[in-house]
Motif scaffolding. Structure first.
Motif, short mmCIF file in Angstrom:
data_model
loop_
_atom_site.label_atom_id
_atom_site.label_comp_id
_atom_site.label_asym_id
_atom_site.label_seq_id
_atom_site.Cartn_x
_atom_site.Cartn_y
_atom_site.Cartn_z
N GLY A 1 0.93 -1.41 -0.17
CA GLY A 1 0.11 0.11 -0.05
C GLY A 1 0.91 1.31 -0.05
N GLN B 1 -2.29 8.98 4.85
CA GLN B 1 -1.83 8.71 6.01
C GLN B 1 -0.58 9.63 6.41
OE1 GLN B 1 0.59 4.52 7.92
NE2 GLN B 1 -0.30 4.50 6.05
N ALA C 1 -1.58 -0.83 11.65
CA ALA C 1 -0.25 0.41 11.67
C ALA C 1 0.04 0.53 13.22
CB ALA C 1 -0.82 1.54 10.92
N THR C 2 1.21 1.02 13.19
CA THR C 2 1.80 1.40 14.77
C THR C 2 1.01 2.35 15.10
OG1 THR C 2 3.89 1.21 13.46
CG2 THR C 2 3.94 2.04 15.73
N LEU D 1 -5.45 -2.12 8.61
CA LEU D 1 -5.05 -1.99 7.40
C LEU D 1 -5.70 -3.00 6.59
CD1 LEU D 1 -1.42 -0.39 8.03
CD2 LEU D 1 -3.63 0.85 7.43
N HIS E 1 8.29 4.50 12.71
CA HIS E 1 7.05 4.20 11.63
C HIS E 1 7.67 3.68 10.15
CE1 HIS E 1 3.47 4.88 9.31
NE2 HIS E 1 3.94 5.76 8.76
N GLY E 2 7.23 2.46 10.07
CA GLY E 2 7.98 1.98 8.80
C GLY E 2 8.88 0.93 9.15
C1 LIG Z 1 0.39 1.60 3.69
C2 LIG Z 1 1.12 1.05 4.78
N1 LIG Z 1 1.59 -0.14 4.70
C3 LIG Z 1 2.03 -0.68 6.00
C4 LIG Z 1 2.30 0.06 7.17
C5 LIG Z 1 2.68 -0.47 8.53
O1 LIG Z 1 4.00 0.33 8.96
P1 LIG Z 1 3.92 0.53 10.35
O2 LIG Z 1 3.65 -0.70 11.27
O3 LIG Z 1 5.27 1.08 10.82
O4 LIG Z 1 2.74 1.57 10.61
C6 LIG Z 1 1.62 1.24 7.26
N2 LIG Z 1 1.28 1.95 8.02
N3 LIG Z 1 1.01 1.84 5.94
#
Ligand SMILES: Cc1ncc(COP(=O)(O)O)c(N)n1
Ligand SMILES: Nc1ncnc2c1ncn2[C@@H]1O[C@H](COP(=O)(O)OP(=O)(O)OP(=O)(O)O)[C@@H](O)[C@H]1O
Length: 250
Positions: free
Chosen positions: A11, A44, A108-109, A114, A195-196
Motif C-alpha cells: 500500500g 496517512q 499500523a503502529t 489496514l 514508523h515503517g
Molecule cells: C501503507 C502501509 N503499509 C504498512 C504500514 C505498516 O507500517 P507500520 O507498522 O510501521 O505503521 C503502514 N502504516 N501503511
C-alpha cells in the motif's frame, strides 16, 4: 553494473514513512532497482490513517503482469493487502514470484486497521519468508496463548520457507528456519521514530535474498540495516507522531 530488480506489492503511505515509499527507499539504499504494484492508497501521516482506498483486483493484476512481463524481478516483498481477492491473486502467482517475502501487515503502529487476516491467509501456505510482528503472529495463529517461538514454529508448519516474528522484546526477533528456532538479539535504539520499521525490515530481506544471501544471512543483514536506519533518524523531527526512519543513514 545493472542492479537486481526487486518488486514491492504493498500500500501507499502518503506520509512517506511506511508502505511502498519505505520499500522503494530501502531497495535504493541497498543497491536494488525498485518496482512497485500498489494494492491500496492510504491517506496517512505520522499521526494515523484517515482513509483507505483498495485498488481493484484487476488493476493490481495488470500492474503485476506489466512488471513481470518486462523486468527481470529476482525478489518480491508483499506488504499491505487491502482486499482478500488480492491475497488470492498474489497466491495464485506465487510460483512466479522468486524470493518471496511476506510482511502480513494487519494494523499500523498508529493503531489503524489496514487489512484483515483473511487477506493474508492464502499466502501463509506459500514458500515465503514470513515476517509478522508479535501481534500479527498471534492473530494469524488465532491463539494468543502461544509463546513467540511456538507461534513461529506453528506458522512455519503451514508451508513458509522461514518465519521471523519481530518484536518479541525490543530489538529481539525469533527466526524459524529449516526446523531450527533462533533468537536474534539486536541493538535496541531509543527512538520514537519507528514508523515503517517492519516494512523496511521485510524489504531489506528481499534485497539481500536478491543479492544471493541465504535466508539467515539475509535476515541478519536486514536487522542491522533497520538498526542503522532507526539510529540515523533518532534526531529527526518529521511530523507530530512517530516519525520515519533514515533509510540512507549508513
Ligand atoms: C501503507 C502501509 N503499509 C504498512 C504500514 C505498516 O507500517 P507500520 O507498522 O510501521 O505503521 C503502514 N502504516 N501503511
Ligand atoms: N527501537 C528499536 N531498536 C532496534 N530494533 C528495533 C526497534 N524497533 C524495531 N526494531 C526491529 O525492527 C524490525 C522490524 O520489526 P517491528 O516489530 O518494528 O515491525 P512492525 O512495524 O511492528 O511490523 P509491521 O510493519 O509488520 O507491522 C525488527 O527486526 C525489530 O527487532
Amino acid at each position: 553494473m545493472t542492479p537486481p530488480v526487486v518488486l514491492t506489492i504493498a500500500g501507499s503511505d502518503s506520509g512517506g514513512g511506511a508502505g511502498i515509499q519505505a520499500d522503494l527507499k530501502t531497495f535504493a539504499a541497498l543497491g536494488a532497482y525498485g518496482t512497485s504494484v500498489v494494492t491500496a492508497v492510504t491517506a496517512q501521516n505520522t499521526l494515523g490513517v484517515t482513509a483507505i482506498h483498495p485498488i481493484p483486483v484487476d488493476v493490481v493484476a495488470a500492474q503485476l503482469e506489466a512488471v513481470l512481463a518486462d523486468l527481470p524481478v529476482v525478489a518480491v516483498k508483499v506488504g499491505m493487502i487491502g482486499d482478500p481477492a488480492v491475497g488470492e491473486l498474489i497466491a495464485s502467482w506465487a510460483d512466479r514470484l522468486p524470493n518471496l517475502v511476506v510482511d502480513p501487515v494487519l494494523v499500523a503502529t498508529s493503531g489503524a486497521r489496514l487489512a484483515e487476516t483473511a487477506s493474508v491467509a492464502p499466502l501463509l501456505t506459500r514458500p515465503c519468508v514470513l515476517t509478522p510482528n508479535r501481534l500479527e503472529a498471534a492473530a494469524l495463529v488465532s491463539n494468543p496463548d502461544l509463546s513467540v517461538p511456538e507461534m513461529a514454529e506453528h506458522l512455519a508448519g503451514l508451508g513458509a520457507r522461514a518465519v521471523v516474528v519481530t518484536g518479541s522484546e525490543l530489538a529481539v526477533d525469533v527466526l524459524r528456519f529449516e526446523g531450527v528456532t533462533e533468537t536474534l538479539r539486536g541493538e535496541p535504539v531509543d527512538t520514537a521514530n519507528n514508523h515503517g520499521s517492519g516494512c523496511t525490515f521485510s524489504s531489506a530481506i528481499a534485497v539481500r535474498l536478491a543479492l544471493g544471501d541465504p535466508v539467515p544471512v539475509a535476515v541478519r543483514a536486514a536487522k542491522r540495516y533497520v538498526t542503522d536506519a532507526l539510529a540515523g533518524g533518532r534526531e529527526w523531527r518529521l511530523g507530530a507522531g512517530p516519525g520515519p526512519l533514515n533509510h540512507f543513514a549508513f
